[in-house]
Enzyme design. Structure first.
Site: not given
Length: 407
Positions: A308, A404
């Site tokens: 991320k 995700y």
């Protein structure tokens, strides 16, 4: 730009001084420069180091959309590879998720971060953007007022100073922006008690998917980078030196944990990079302190279990660029006033999913800080139930896919 000598310290000016030439700083620099905002990027490393330092390489669909919107995606469209499958290997067998066909049906683009940084830097310089390599920011002063200053030292150790209207701290968790935050700033931290040996091997990928192996010896991960390089992770004991494991030991552990005997051999090759990563998370709150604003790893550090970090950096850079352009070009401060709140909504969602992934992939029975044995067995049983639900529940799979790839 103006320049003057003050007590042997060269003082220069820009409307926005950007600290750090990573994805956040260079995205922000490109967007501000394209809008006619006077800005400069200060980077302590030299150009060669900036263009070659390896980081994660999974770009989310929204990151690609941001780069597309601003004409910064040509390189990744030429050389990036779409990716939409991950494989989980456990003691009880393996299963695959075609996450590109689940949830919002979005894909990752596999594109090494150093290539993205090279693209952003090249575009910025070719457009006439200013950057000072070998310039280390020491501190940010007077951020509470309208004219903050950044004290710097160049590669030869000579002092300098930049005066700005705004300072964008994109220089990571140990940079001058964080060191200059006022008393009372909140820093939320979590040590997940897990360490990885991060590896880059001169070997082609062994799977056509991201591989997550949950083995009694610990976690192992496989992530393609290029046709000739593969990223691997091996769970290791906290405090393990990066060079403690020989290449033979590394490949033996990867073969065993990835189940090479059952799923096919891994492509071996020379280990060209290694580091130990302690899985930690932190968030700074708020992200605005007067004229000092944070983005990228300076704003938050999500544990690298869900890729991320760079995606948050690009998202935050776009939000910050829009807010600064509104303020500096149109006198409209509303977006700048909401910048911290908007970013933190995305940051906490990314942090939550990264934490969920850590709990999914790592057994508490292997973590000496996990607590009493009976509690560890309880959490291990829940972890196995979570894996089974992910294998069998379409609802769970859709949730996984959305989070995700999402940011």
């Amino acid at each position: 730009m103006t320049e003057r000598q003050t007590n042997r310290t060269v003082e220069e000016t820009a409307d926005v001084v950007i600290l750090g030439a990573g994805p956040a700083g260079l995205t922000l620099g490109n967007l501000l420069h394209a809008a006619g905002i006077d800005c400069v990027v200060l980077e302590r490393a030299d150009r060669a180091h900036v263009q070659t330092r390896a980081r994660a390489g999974f770009l989310a669909a929204n990151t690609v959309r941001v780069l597309d919107r601003h004409g910064l995606a040509a390189g990744l469209h030429r050389r990036g590879q779409p990716h939409g499958t991950c494989e989980f290997r456990t003691e009880n067998g393996s299963f695959r998720l075609d996450y590109g066909a689940l949830g919002r049906r979005e894909l990752h683009t596999v594109y090494p971060q150093q290539d993205l940084v090279d693209d952003l830097l090249t575009h910025y310089l070719e457009a006439g953007g200013r950057i000072a390599f070998g310039t280390e920011a020491q501190s940010v002063r007077d951020a509470a007022g309208p004219n903050p200053t950044v004290d710097v030292r160049n590669a030869e150790g000579r002092p300098g100073r930049w005066r700005a209207r705004y300072v964008a701290g994109c220089d990571g968790r140990h940079g001058a922006a964080r060191r200059s935050l006022p008393a009372g700033t909140l820093r939320h931290q979590r040590d997940h008690g897990v360490s990885w040996l991060g590896l880059i091997a001169e070997a082609p990928p062994s799977l056509d998917a991201v591989g997550y192996a949950m083995h009694p010896d610990g976690f192992a991960g496989h992530m393609a980078r290029t046709a000739d390089l593969t990223r691997y992770y091996l769970q290791c004991e906290r405090g393990t030196p990066a060079d403690a494991w020989s290449e033979d030991r590394i490949w033996a552990a990867l073969d065993r944990r990835m189940g090479a005997a059952d799923h096919g051999p891994l492509h071996h090759g020379r280990i060209v990079q290694r580091s130990v990563i302690d899985l930690e998370s932190d968030v700074i709150e708020p992200l605005r302190h007067g004229s000092l604003l944070l983005a990228g790893d300076a704003a938050s550090l999500p544990a690298p279990a869900a890729a991320k970090g760079a995606n948050l950096a690009v998202l935050e850079a776009e939000l910050l660029a829009e807010a600064l352009i509104d303020e500096l070009s149109h006198g409209d401060s509303r977006a700048l006033d909401r910048y911290s709140e908007r970013c933190l909504q995305h940051i906490w969602r990314a942090q939550e999913f990264a934490h969920w992934m850590i709990q999914l992939l790592h057994s508490p029975l292997l973590n000496p800080t996990a607590g009493p044995a009976e509690e560890s067995f309880f959490h291990e049983s829940m972890r196995r139930s979570r894996v089974e639900s992910l294998r069998t529940s379409r609802t769970h799979q859709d949730w996984f896919a959305e989070n995700y790839v999402g940011i």
